[in-house]
Design a protein around this motif. Structure first.
Motif: not given
Length: 449
Positions: A380-392, A394-397, A435-441
């Motif tokens: 199951v993949t949940v993908q959003d168009t939200g504020i994103g998470i800074p790369e540094e 990602l390991d702590r979320v 988890i994959d994320s880009k800030l503001n993307n």
């Protein structure tokens, strides 16, 4: 060990020396004894020949060595001549073994020892043409007397042998033991050692590996216990802080109402604030209980085959009002896939992923829940168009109470435990998280069951 090796080598050396001395002296004695017998036989034949030629005149003025003796015996055994004793004083010699043998075969010999075994006499007898017997005898020392006579040189050789044995035994013991003493017990496999000791070295090496593994495991356990203790301290502090904030608000608003400071028309607003903070407390306590149950594996529900697509659809229907309020479009794609699990926990996982995707989305954004296969497994993949998470970050979320943007979290009322519940729920099902994320993307989180 060195002392035992030294004693063993020294004892063996002395025993070998004694054995060699006995064998050498015995062999020499036998060799020389044989020579004596042969010489005596030659002598008796020479004397017999001389008497055959010259008769009794041969004995006139005859001088012999002290240990030699000539006896001429008649056919009846009487002594006709003796070089050492008056013949008239000697008894009949007809019964002597060498005489009897010479009478029968023409030649006879015998060896007789003295009563003390200190001397022995060798007799050689030959039969003359007239039937008389010529006998020559020679007195010799026995081997016991020979050893006693050579006691001094033997003792000197023994002392030299002992000294040499001591030196050699010490040197050999040192050479044997030193390589063993020089083995590095931390790295025995690197030692240059005898082939016979190699199994012991290999065993030590194996034991070292086992001990090192156990020590490492103990260290890991200690580190984990330490981390767990630190984590519990931090968790307790965070829980206290998170509980204190709404409780302080509730207490403050209630105190104002209690003291009658609030105007009549403002009471509903203050009561609403109290209600909101109470709901926040209920949600927080509920999340903490869920995490505790997942940590301790206290959820006793039986795993069953569940349709992930239907679970996702139920979650989306539940969160539809929240999505509508934030103008976020939520849709589900994919197909009906099944996974073995506990429905309550799977629902919590999907709920928290979708809830975060809505809360941390942009106004007018979208959330896509996709049920698909990955490496032959349901995912199951949940993908959003939200504020994103800074790369540094990602390991702590997935840490408890961790928030990327604390001010934004306060605005949307999150507890900071949602992704921790996701992490522990996935672990409960042996699922993998990506988890994959880009800030503001936007952010994409995938759970592979």
């Amino acid at each position: 060990m060195k002392s035992r090796i030294f004693k063993g080598i020294f004892l063996v050396a002395i025993l070998v020396w004694i054995a060699c001395m006995i064998l050498i002296m015995g062999a020499l004695y036998m060799q020389y004894n044989g020579e004596y017998v042969r010489e005596l036989k030659n002598e008796v034949y020479l004397v017999a020949h001389a008497v055959e030629q010259n008769g009794g005149d041969y004995f006139t003025d005859l001088k012999l060595a002290e240990n030699h003796r000539i006896t001429w015996i008649g056919q009846d055994g009487t002594v006709k001549y003796d070089s050492s004793v008056n013949p008239d004083k000697l008894e009949n010699h007809g019964s002597r073994p060498e005489v009897l043998e010479a009478m029968e075969t023409g030649y006879g010999e015998d060896t007789r020892y003295s009563k003390t075994l200190a001397e022995k006499t060798i007799y050689s007898a030959v039969k003359l043409t007239d039937g008389t017997i010529m006998r020559v005898s020679q007195v010799q020392f026995s081997i016991f007397t020979l050893v006693l006579s050579m006691l001094q040189p033997i003792l000197i050789v023994l002392v030299l042998a002992v000294i040499l044995s001591l030196l050699l035994a010490a040197q050999i013991a040192r050479k044997i033991v030193n390589p063993i003493n020089e083995i590095d017990l931390e790295h025995p496999e690197a030692a240059q050692i005898y082939e016979e000791v190699k199994p012991l070295v290999d065993k030590i090496s194996e034991q070292n590996k086992v001990l090192n593994y156990q020590i490492n495991q103990l260290q890991v356990d200690v580190d984990e216990k330490t981390k767990e203790a630190d984590f519990r301290k931090e968790f307790t502090a965070n829980v206290s802080h998170e509980l204190k904030t709404p409780l302080t608000s509730i207490s403050g608003f209630a105190e104002i109402i209690k003291n009658g400071i609030v105007k009549e028309e403002d009471i509903p607003r203050f009561a609403g604030r109290i209600y909101d903070e109470a709901q926040r407390l209920i949600t927080l306590v509920g999340d903490i209980i869920k995490l505790s149950q997942l940590d301790e594996k206290q959820i006793a529900a039986r795993k069953e085959r569940l349709d992930l697509y239907l679970i996702c659809q139920d979650v989306i229907d539940t969160l539809e009002p929240a999505a509508f309020e934030r103008h976020v479009d939520v849709q589900i794609t994919g197909k009906h896939l099944y996974a073995e699990g506990v429905g309550q926990i799977l629902g919590e996982i999907i709920y928290n992923l979708c809830d975060n995707a809505i809360k941390y989305n942009k106004e007018g954004g979208s959330v896509t829940v996709n049920v698909h296969e990955e490496d032959g497994k349901a995912a199951v993949t949940v993908q959003d168009t939200g504020i994103g998470i800074p790369e540094e970050d990602l390991d702590r979320v997935f840490e408890r109470f961790f928030r990327v943007n604390k001010s934004h979290s306060k605005e949307i009322g999150g507890t900071g435990l949602g992704l921790s519940i996701v992490k522990h729920g996935a672990a409960y099902h042996n699922a993998r998280i990506r988890i994959d994320s880009k800030l503001n993307n936007g952010t994409s989180i995938t759970i592979v069951f």
